[in-house]
Design an enzyme around this catalytic site. Structure first.
Site, short mmCIF file in Angstrom:
data_model
loop_
_atom_site.label_atom_id
_atom_site.label_comp_id
_atom_site.label_asym_id
_atom_site.label_seq_id
_atom_site.Cartn_x
_atom_site.Cartn_y
_atom_site.Cartn_z
N ARG A 1 49.84 33.46 67.26
CA ARG A 1 50.88 31.90 67.58
C ARG A 1 50.71 31.85 68.61
O ARG A 1 51.73 31.78 70.23
CB ARG A 1 52.21 31.55 67.39
CG ARG A 1 52.35 32.17 65.46
CD ARG A 1 53.82 32.04 65.30
NE ARG A 1 54.16 31.78 63.60
CZ ARG A 1 53.92 30.89 62.79
NH1 ARG A 1 53.27 29.54 63.04
NH2 ARG A 1 54.30 31.40 61.45
N ASP B 1 50.62 22.06 63.36
CA ASP B 1 51.14 21.04 64.71
C ASP B 1 51.12 21.81 66.07
O ASP B 1 50.97 21.11 67.33
CB ASP B 1 52.44 20.95 64.37
CG ASP B 1 52.62 19.99 65.60
OD1 ASP B 1 52.41 19.01 65.65
OD2 ASP B 1 53.88 20.70 66.52
N GLY C 1 50.65 30.23 61.40
CA GLY C 1 51.03 31.08 60.22
C GLY C 1 49.79 31.08 59.66
O GLY C 1 49.21 29.62 59.27
N ASP D 1 53.90 19.69 56.96
CA ASP D 1 54.21 19.04 57.52
C ASP D 1 53.72 19.16 59.27
O ASP D 1 54.55 17.65 60.11
CB ASP D 1 55.70 19.65 58.69
CG ASP D 1 55.51 20.88 58.69
OD1 ASP D 1 54.10 21.20 59.18
OD2 ASP D 1 55.79 21.92 60.01
N THR E 1 49.00 23.82 57.06
CA THR E 1 49.94 24.77 56.48
C THR E 1 50.77 24.54 55.46
O THR E 1 50.90 23.62 54.87
CB THR E 1 51.34 23.92 58.34
OG1 THR E 1 52.34 24.71 57.30
CG2 THR E 1 51.00 22.78 58.05
N HIS F 1 56.84 36.29 52.50
CA HIS F 1 55.23 36.13 52.94
C HIS F 1 54.83 35.99 51.52
O HIS F 1 53.12 35.82 52.05
CB HIS F 1 55.06 36.90 54.11
CG HIS F 1 55.70 36.96 55.06
ND1 HIS F 1 56.72 36.77 55.92
CD2 HIS F 1 55.00 35.69 56.77
CE1 HIS F 1 56.76 36.62 57.24
NE2 HIS F 1 56.10 35.67 56.96
N ARG G 1 60.12 25.68 57.26
CA ARG G 1 60.55 25.33 58.47
C ARG G 1 61.36 24.42 58.83
O ARG G 1 62.46 24.47 57.39
CB ARG G 1 59.16 25.22 59.14
CG ARG G 1 60.03 25.54 61.16
CD ARG G 1 58.63 25.84 61.68
NE ARG G 1 57.98 27.30 62.01
CZ ARG G 1 57.23 27.32 62.41
NH1 ARG G 1 56.14 27.16 63.22
NH2 ARG G 1 57.24 28.84 62.40
N ASP H 1 53.13 24.48 55.01
CA ASP H 1 54.72 23.79 55.25
C ASP H 1 54.45 22.49 54.99
O ASP H 1 55.26 20.54 54.83
CB ASP H 1 55.29 23.65 56.78
CG ASP H 1 55.91 25.46 56.88
OD1 ASP H 1 55.90 26.10 56.19
OD2 ASP H 1 55.55 25.12 57.62
O1 F6P Z 1 54.70 27.37 59.48
C1 F6P Z 1 54.36 28.79 58.19
C2 F6P Z 1 55.84 29.51 58.35
O2 F6P Z 1 55.44 29.92 57.15
C3 F6P Z 1 56.95 28.53 57.95
O3 F6P Z 1 57.32 28.44 56.41
C4 F6P Z 1 57.93 30.38 58.33
O4 F6P Z 1 58.98 29.52 59.02
C5 F6P Z 1 57.12 31.02 59.07
O5 F6P Z 1 55.78 29.91 59.89
C6 F6P Z 1 56.99 32.09 59.60
O6 F6P Z 1 56.49 33.12 60.53
P1 F6P Z 1 55.92 33.78 60.72
O7 F6P Z 1 54.65 34.29 59.64
O8 F6P Z 1 56.18 34.72 62.40
O9 F6P Z 1 57.00 34.93 59.83
#
Ligand code: F6P
Length: 340
Positions: free
Chosen positions: A71, A102, A10, A128, A124, A270, A170, A126
């Site tokens: 991804r 990660d 992401g 994390d 990230t 987003h 997440r 997140d």
């Molecule tokens: O890992 C970053 C993140 O923004 C998370 O917080 C969220 O759950 C996920 O990506 C959303 O993923 P996508 O971009 O596939 O909608």
């Protein structure tokens, strides 16, 4: 040396600052860089672009990533892993800088075990990634979420309502924690704590009694049981798309039904991932990008540049991957101090 750089997973604010730092640090030391597009997909499918110092001269403060992201996990299939290795050879890459969370760093670890010369940079929203105090993207995303909470405070106060703000993160609650602490939430719900409905309702009632409105921050990863919005769809790394479950809307329904307090919810999704990086993220991304180049020049492949206690260092990719960094009891204890 010839460097390659990619951004995976992401996106988040600060990626362009990190790319810029890689290219300019390498150039300053007499080395060139090319970019692989859309994360590991670009390395697998041979999608590249030149990265000259002029290409990155004005991107330190821009959101997104000029390289694109995806991804993609090429190491799930041996045939694709072989393509990655052969494309590195074709482009005569001496050092690959993989910028990601990660998943991206786990793929970098896989590449390292297959003999690839790779150094990681953690990012990230997140926050994390294990082994580093902070990841860039987190400060910017949380700043957006705090701004949203402050706007919700205005309207919640005017209408004497409860409002739930659902934030990303997440399975780690860092964004919710920061938003709740810095935005003054009455109750913050994180995946690190079991969901306790009665206690949550008590905080909401207390806030409405004393102040006339309540603000609740909920992390998308909290467990409210099975939810209508869940599609169960997963990305390449096997992660469920948590946003689709809609925990914020479900909480709002439960609060209104159980307390009679008119309740609304907002999901900023987003929006948290876009926009210019904050000062903190620009500096952190810049430091980590430059550090990754230094690690590669020192031959420290298989490491990731991290921030520990204010200083930069390199740690093995195996130490930074495989488990996520979750909100500690110390932070949870601080958070509880400010509940209504
Ligand atoms: O890992 C970053 C993140 O923004 C998370 O917080 C969220 O759950 C996920 O990506 C959303 O993923 P996508 O971009 O596939 O909608």
């Amino acid at each position: 040396m010839k460097f390659g750089v990619l951004t995976g997973g992401g996106d988040c604010p600060g990626l362009n600052a990190a790319i810029r730092a890689v290219v300019l640090r390498a150039a300053r030391k007499g080395h060139s860089t090319i970019g692989f597009l859309d994360g590991w997909k670009g390395l697998r499918d041979n999608l590249t672009r030149p990265l000259l110092p002029a290409d990155v001269a004005s991107i330190v403060g821009t959101g997104g990533t000029i390289l694109g992201s995806s991804r993609t996990n090429p190491f799930a299939k041996e045939a694709e892993a072989a393509l990655v290795l052969s494309n590195l050879k074709t482009h005569q890459i001496d050092a690959l800088i993989a910028i990601g969370g990660d998943d991206t760093l786990s793929a970098a670890r896989e590449l390292h075990t297959r003999g690839g010369h790779v150094v990681g940079v953690p990012k990230t929203m997140d926050n994390d990634v294990a082994g580093t105090d902070w990841t860039f993207g987190f400060d910017s995303a949380s700043t957006v979420a705090v701004d949203a909470l402050e706007r919700l405070r205005d309207t919640a106060g005017s209408h004497h309502r409860a409002i739930v703000l659902e934030v990303m993160g997440r399975n780690a609650g860092w964004v919710a924690l920061a938003t709740g602490l810095a935005g003054g939430a009455d109750v913050t719900l994180l995946p690190e704590e079991p969901y306790r409905e009665e206690a949550m309702l008590e905080h909401v009632r207390a806030a409405c009694t004393t102040r006339g409105y309540a603000l609740i921050v909920a992390s998308e990863g909290i467990d409210l049981g099975s939810l209508a919005g869940s599609t169960g769809s997963q990305d390449d790394f096997g992660h469920e798309l948590l946003r689709e479950r809609g925990v914020g809307a479900e909480l709002a329904r439960r609060i209104e039904r159980r307390t009679g307090i008119e309740t609304r919810s907002a999901q900023i999704g987003h929006i948290q991932r876009g926009g210019p990086p904050t000062l903190f993220d620009r500096i952190l991304a810049t430091r980590l990008g430059a550090k990754a180049v230094d690690l590669a020049l020192a031959g420290r492949f298989g490491e990731v540049a991290v921030l520990r206690g204010g200083a930069l260092t390199g740690i093995p990719l195996s130490e930074a991957t495989g488990s996520s960094k979750r909100v500690s009891e110390e932070w949870l204890d601080l958070m509880r101090t400010f509940e209504a």
